[in-house]
Every structure is written in structure tokens, then in C-alpha cells.
Write a protein that holds these residues in place. Sequence first.
Motif, PDB file in Angstrom:
ATOM      1  N   ASP A 291    -114.490 -57.200 -34.662  1.00  0.00           N
ATOM      2  CA  ASP A 291    -113.847 -57.507 -35.975  1.00  0.00           C
ATOM      3  C   ASP A 291    -113.641 -56.307 -36.888  1.00  0.00           C
ATOM      4  O   ASP A 291    -112.972 -56.537 -37.990  1.00  0.00           O
ATOM      5  CB  ASP A 291    -114.784 -58.713 -36.780  1.00  0.00           C
TER       6      ASP A 291
ATOM      7  N   LYS B  19    -115.515 -54.446 -38.478  1.00  0.00           N
ATOM      8  CA  LYS B  19    -116.179 -54.290 -39.731  1.00  0.00           C
ATOM      9  C   LYS B  19    -117.476 -53.434 -39.684  1.00  0.00           C
ATOM     10  O   LYS B  19    -118.140 -53.047 -38.611  1.00  0.00           O
ATOM     11  CB  LYS B  19    -117.027 -55.971 -39.837  1.00  0.00           C
TER      12      LYS B  19
ATOM     13  N   CYS C 278    -123.430 -56.721 -32.726  1.00  0.00           N
ATOM     14  CA  CYS C 278    -122.829 -55.410 -32.915  1.00  0.00           C
ATOM     15  C   CYS C 278    -121.630 -55.444 -32.303  1.00  0.00           C
ATOM     16  O   CYS C 278    -120.499 -54.981 -32.852  1.00  0.00           O
ATOM     17  CB  CYS C 278    -123.796 -54.289 -32.343  1.00  0.00           C
TER      18      CYS C 278
ATOM     19  N   LEU D 278    -119.174 -57.389 -34.277  1.00  0.00           N
ATOM     20  CA  LEU D 278    -118.867 -56.592 -35.592  1.00  0.00           C
ATOM     21  C   LEU D 278    -117.752 -55.576 -35.311  1.00  0.00           C
ATOM     22  O   LEU D 278    -116.749 -55.533 -36.059  1.00  0.00           O
ATOM     23  CB  LEU D 278    -120.061 -55.934 -36.043  1.00  0.00           C
TER      24      LEU D 278
ATOM     25  N   THR E 256    -121.664 -53.335 -41.394  1.00  0.00           N
ATOM     26  CA  THR E 256    -122.482 -54.191 -42.116  1.00  0.00           C
ATOM     27  C   THR E 256    -123.370 -53.173 -42.931  1.00  0.00           C
ATOM     28  O   THR E 256    -123.635 -52.139 -42.692  1.00  0.00           O
ATOM     29  CB  THR E 256    -123.445 -54.898 -41.030  1.00  0.00           C
TER      30      THR E 256
ATOM     31  N   ALA F 205    -121.869 -49.926 -37.797  1.00  0.00           N
ATOM     32  CA  ALA F 205    -121.800 -50.665 -36.635  1.00  0.00           C
ATOM     33  C   ALA F 205    -122.371 -50.054 -35.461  1.00  0.00           C
ATOM     34  O   ALA F 205    -121.955 -50.478 -34.446  1.00  0.00           O
ATOM     35  CB  ALA F 205    -120.291 -50.892 -36.594  1.00  0.00           C
TER      36      ALA F 205
ATOM     37  N   TYR G  26    -124.016 -48.324 -44.560  1.00  0.00           N
ATOM     38  CA  TYR G  26    -122.942 -49.127 -43.867  1.00  0.00           C
ATOM     39  C   TYR G  26    -122.954 -48.573 -42.252  1.00  0.00           C
ATOM     40  O   TYR G  26    -122.660 -47.492 -42.292  1.00  0.00           O
ATOM     41  CB  TYR G  26    -121.523 -49.164 -44.197  1.00  0.00           C
TER      42      TYR G  26
ATOM     43  N   PHE H 206    -125.991 -60.204 -39.849  1.00  0.00           N
ATOM     44  CA  PHE H 206    -125.365 -58.783 -40.468  1.00  0.00           C
ATOM     45  C   PHE H 206    -124.596 -59.643 -41.722  1.00  0.00           C
ATOM     46  O   PHE H 206    -123.656 -60.520 -41.534  1.00  0.00           O
ATOM     47  CB  PHE H 206    -124.592 -58.212 -39.690  1.00  0.00           C
ATOM     48  N   SER H 207    -124.825 -58.924 -42.955  1.00  0.00           N
ATOM     49  CA  SER H 207    -123.819 -59.281 -43.762  1.00  0.00           C
ATOM     50  C   SER H 207    -123.531 -58.389 -44.622  1.00  0.00           C
ATOM     51  O   SER H 207    -123.590 -57.026 -44.386  1.00  0.00           O
ATOM     52  CB  SER H 207    -124.791 -60.355 -44.681  1.00  0.00           C
ATOM     53  N   GLN H 208    -122.829 -58.452 -45.899  1.00  0.00           N
ATOM     54  CA  GLN H 208    -122.440 -57.426 -46.726  1.00  0.00           C
ATOM     55  C   GLN H 208    -121.318 -56.623 -45.984  1.00  0.00           C
ATOM     56  O   GLN H 208    -121.509 -55.242 -45.651  1.00  0.00           O
ATOM     57  CB  GLN H 208    -123.536 -56.378 -47.210  1.00  0.00           C
ATOM     58  N   LEU H 209    -120.378 -57.287 -45.310  1.00  0.00           N
ATOM     59  CA  LEU H 209    -119.520 -56.760 -44.489  1.00  0.00           C
ATOM     60  C   LEU H 209    -118.425 -55.879 -44.974  1.00  0.00           C
ATOM     61  O   LEU H 209    -117.817 -56.572 -46.112  1.00  0.00           O
ATOM     62  CB  LEU H 209    -118.957 -57.746 -43.325  1.00  0.00           C
TER      63      LEU H 209
END
Length: 160
Positions: free
Chosen positions: A32, A34, A26, A29, A36, A61, A59, A91-94
Motif C-alpha cells: 500500500d 505506507k 509489513c 504495508l 507506520t 516499513a 515511521y 499497524f496504525s498512524q500510517l
Amino acid sequence: ENTFDKDYNDVEFLHKELVRLTEKTCYGLREDEKLTGCVTVKIRYKDFETTTRQEVIDYTALDDELIAKAKDIFNKSYQVGRPVRLIGVRFSQLIPFTMQMSLFDNKVEKLQLYKAVDDIKDRFGSKMVTKAVNSGSKEEAFNFTQHNKKKRPDDKDKKL
């Protein structure tokens, strides 16, 4: 992810490690900037059989939401009693922060809180702030609290 030096089947220990890994992920994340939309939990057992499970989420964070989801996925996937060699969170689909996450339940304020905690970690080190679940045993926490409790003048005869 983390490969252990030995195999563990203690669910409490595995949950603590899952919280630690999720919190660390986290932090990255948010660093960056972003959000997720998907959480993946990986479990590798003693015999190297590997289970990977992912779930799509709104979505976010936020540590509390992502930790809860990671634990939920782990609990659905883990074969109770079976020794674990490795555990991982991904984590994906950022998407960038500029995209809007669901703004219900004070999520903006929570995000600001987590970013403030991130700033403290950047300034003083990542071990200065941790989740209570990763801070040691309940007995250690109780002893620390009792040791550091301030006595008031009327507490002279009371035992802590």
C-alpha cells in the motif's frame, strides 16, 4: 491476528507466530506504499481475557524493526506460562511513502531489499521466502544444509 485451534504457552512458538504475522502485515504495508508510526500487539488468553498494548515508533516499513518492536511489546505484555488462544499485530498512524522516514542506518537500502523480496513473493508465492525463524526446527535446517552441501574433491574421506 490469528486464533489458534488450541491454546499455547510456548514462548518460542508464540514468537514465531508473531514474526509470521508481522512479516505478513509489513508486506501489506509496503504494498500500500505506507509507513507506520505505531505498532499494536493483541494477546487473548485461554479465558478470553484480552491484552492490547501499542507503542509509537519512528515511521518505518522495515520488517526487522517492526518484528523487533512487536516482540518487545509482546514480551512486556505476555504473562509467562499463561495459555494464549489468539495473537495479533496491527499497524496504525500510517503515512504515505512520499513522507520521509528516518534515513539513518541504511534504511533506504533495507526498504529496497524488502520490496525486492515482496516482488519475489508476488511472482512465486508468499511461501517461497520466509524468515529463518519460521522455516522449521534447527535440526531440520541443519539436515537440509548438510544434505545440500557440495562435496569438494578433497572431501572424500570427510563425513558431513
